[in-house]
Design a protein around this motif. Sequence first.
Motif, PDB file in Angstrom:
ATOM      1  N   ARG A 140       0.825  -1.215   0.000  1.00 27.06           N
ATOM      2  CA  ARG A 140       0.000   0.000   0.000  1.00 27.06           C
ATOM      3  C   ARG A 140       0.858   1.263   0.000  1.00 27.06           C
ATOM      4  O   ARG A 140       0.342   2.357  -0.215  1.00 27.06           O
ATOM      5  N   TYR A 141       2.162   1.121   0.275  1.00 25.86           N
ATOM      6  CA  TYR A 141       3.015   2.296   0.377  1.00 25.86           C
ATOM      7  C   TYR A 141       3.909   2.439  -0.842  1.00 25.86           C
ATOM      8  O   TYR A 141       4.395   1.455  -1.401  1.00 25.86           O
ATOM      9  N   LEU A 142       4.131   3.679  -1.203  1.00 33.68           N
ATOM     10  CA  LEU A 142       4.995   3.986  -2.340  1.00 33.68           C
ATOM     11  C   LEU A 142       6.436   3.650  -1.983  1.00 33.68           C
ATOM     12  O   LEU A 142       6.977   4.161  -1.003  1.00 33.68           O
ATOM     13  N   CYS A 143       7.070   2.775  -2.758  1.00 24.78           N
ATOM     14  CA  CYS A 143       8.464   2.412  -2.532  1.00 24.78           C
ATOM     15  C   CYS A 143       9.387   3.387  -3.256  1.00 24.78           C
ATOM     16  O   CYS A 143       9.184   3.691  -4.437  1.00 24.78           O
ATOM     17  N   TYR A 170      12.853   1.226  -0.185  1.00 26.20           N
ATOM     18  CA  TYR A 170      12.387   1.598   1.150  1.00 26.20           C
ATOM     19  C   TYR A 170      11.102   2.413   1.094  1.00 26.20           C
ATOM     20  O   TYR A 170      10.737   2.971   0.065  1.00 26.20           O
ATOM     21  N   VAL A 171      10.409   2.467   2.227  1.00 21.16           N
ATOM     22  CA  VAL A 171       9.192   3.252   2.383  1.00 21.16           C
ATOM     23  C   VAL A 171       9.527   4.476   3.230  1.00 21.16           C
ATOM     24  O   VAL A 171      10.198   4.360   4.263  1.00 21.16           O
ATOM     25  N   THR A 172       9.068   5.636   2.804  1.00 17.85           N
ATOM     26  CA  THR A 172       9.354   6.874   3.525  1.00 17.85           C
ATOM     27  C   THR A 172       8.670   6.904   4.886  1.00 17.85           C
ATOM     28  O   THR A 172       7.519   6.485   5.027  1.00 17.85           O
ATOM     29  N   THR A 173       9.393   7.389   5.875  1.00 15.59           N
ATOM     30  CA  THR A 173       8.798   7.673   7.183  1.00 15.59           C
ATOM     31  C   THR A 173       9.306   9.025   7.654  1.00 15.59           C
ATOM     32  O   THR A 173      10.414   9.431   7.312  1.00 15.59           O
ATOM     33  N   TYR A 174       8.483   9.713   8.438  1.00 17.12           N
ATOM     34  CA  TYR A 174       8.911  10.961   9.053  1.00 17.12           C
ATOM     35  C   TYR A 174       9.073  10.782  10.562  1.00 17.12           C
ATOM     36  O   TYR A 174       9.227  11.760  11.285  1.00 17.12           O
ATOM     37  N   ARG A 175       9.032   9.542  11.018  1.00 19.79           N
ATOM     38  CA  ARG A 175       9.219   9.254  12.438  1.00 19.79           C
ATOM     39  C   ARG A 175      10.364   8.268  12.602  1.00 19.79           C
ATOM     40  O   ARG A 175      10.263   7.106  12.201  1.00 19.79           O
ATOM     41  N   PHE A 176      11.441   8.743  13.169  1.00 19.67           N
ATOM     42  CA  PHE A 176      12.624   7.924  13.399  1.00 19.67           C
ATOM     43  C   PHE A 176      12.403   7.094  14.657  1.00 19.67           C
ATOM     44  O   PHE A 176      12.090   7.621  15.721  1.00 19.67           O
ATOM     45  N   ARG A 177      12.572   5.784  14.543  1.00 17.70           N
ATOM     46  CA  ARG A 177      12.414   4.883  15.686  1.00 17.70           C
ATOM     47  C   ARG A 177      13.744   4.206  15.961  1.00 17.70           C
ATOM     48  O   ARG A 177      14.367   3.635  15.071  1.00 17.70           O
ATOM     49  N   GLY A 178      14.178   4.266  17.231  1.00 14.49           N
ATOM     50  CA  GLY A 178      15.532   3.873  17.571  1.00 14.49           C
ATOM     51  C   GLY A 178      15.746   2.421  17.924  1.00 14.49           C
ATOM     52  O   GLY A 178      16.830   2.057  18.370  1.00 14.49           O
ATOM     53  N   SER A 192       1.587   7.538   0.575  1.00 13.46           N
ATOM     54  CA  SER A 192       2.912   8.107   0.329  1.00 13.46           C
ATOM     55  C   SER A 192       3.934   7.768   1.391  1.00 13.46           C
ATOM     56  O   SER A 192       5.129   7.659   1.097  1.00 13.46           O
ATOM     57  N   CYS A 193       3.515   7.612   2.664  1.00 15.77           N
ATOM     58  CA  CYS A 193       4.474   7.323   3.721  1.00 15.77           C
ATOM     59  C   CYS A 193       3.751   6.705   4.904  1.00 15.77           C
ATOM     60  O   CYS A 193       2.522   6.619   4.930  1.00 15.77           O
ATOM     61  N   LEU A 194       4.513   6.276   5.910  1.00 16.27           N
ATOM     62  CA  LEU A 194       3.934   5.532   7.023  1.00 16.27           C
ATOM     63  C   LEU A 194       3.041   6.365   7.925  1.00 16.27           C
ATOM     64  O   LEU A 194       2.269   5.816   8.713  1.00 16.27           O
ATOM     65  N   GLN A 195       3.141   7.683   7.853  1.00 21.91           N
ATOM     66  CA  GLN A 195       2.292   8.531   8.692  1.00 21.91           C
ATOM     67  C   GLN A 195       0.951   8.845   8.037  1.00 21.91           C
ATOM     68  O   GLN A 195       0.130   9.540   8.622  1.00 21.91           O
TER      69      GLN A 195
END
Length: 342
Positions: free
Chosen positions: A134-137, A142-150, A277-280
């Motif tokens: 469902r996400y644009l590669c 990779y799939v875009t994210t605007y949330r960095f998870r550590g 477009s992205c995970l958010q």
Amino acid sequence: MSTFMAPAIDVVIPVYNAPELSKRCIDSVVMHLGSSIRMIYIQDDASGSETRAMLEGLLYPQVNVYHAPNNQGYGRSVNDAIARSDADWVLVLNSDIEVLGNFLPLLCTAMAADPKLVVINPTEGDMLNAKANRYLCQSGGYVTTYRFRGYAFLIRRTVFQAMGGFDPQFGRGYYEDTDLGRRLTNQGWRMGVHPDAIIRHETGASFGRGKAYQELVKRNRALYLSRYPLARQNVLVVSGACTLDDLPLKLVNSLEQVMRQGGRLHWLTPTRLPVLSCLQMRNSEIDLRVLLELMLRGWSREDKRLTEVWLLPAAPAWVRALLKLFVLMRRLEVRAWEATSF
């Protein structure tokens, strides 16, 4: 697929107690990633005697163990360990991670394909893989994210250090990764998640989910949101039958800006969108139950409440009527996009 690998990759594993999980993590790294990495830096954050003995008993030549005299927390531990590395890229893993296979070629291929991609996460189990189509590669898969998870990430070491690493004001943990992600995004870097790079993650193994965890999260969430108030944005978008490709550029940019600033979007459409477009960006079919859930969410946590409603052309009349009442009750901002804009 390209087999490009960075000239040098080191692994950093911050450890605080949980000796069995920590050893499982270290063993799995050596087993599956040993041929792709140079050194493994273990940062022992003043663990108890059982964990210390386990670490001292490790016989792997690639492993370098440092015992911190005091408990510093996740952010400082990672900063200190990365400072001892001179690798091009560093893979940071929580001690409750189990590596299931050599995912580094996938992450490295993505990093090589996009020079602005600064950090990339593998995926926890099948969390993303089941819905990845469902996400644009992007280039490199990779799939875009605007949330960095550590929990697990490959990062360009020089950029991490130039940014000052994780901010020590977040103390023993939580939201220091989200904060760094905002700073990286503001500097024009990109972040991603690779849907085919799979790991296992035992969430909260060190701090657990008790009172200490709740207090840490609450404190650091407040600190994060005080720095980035626009990250409180939770936008509900309602439209008729359309896709991302049907939207005018101005609207697409507005949607992306909300997510780039740390906010979230939930888009209701008559049928599910084929591409996000992205995970958010979340999407659901228009349904009374879903609509009520979104309207009522966040009563106990203000940062989860809807903050804006965007009405696109052809949004159903009954949804407009229900939202009009909700908007008046909650005093929300409403943006109505005219059909002439499409």
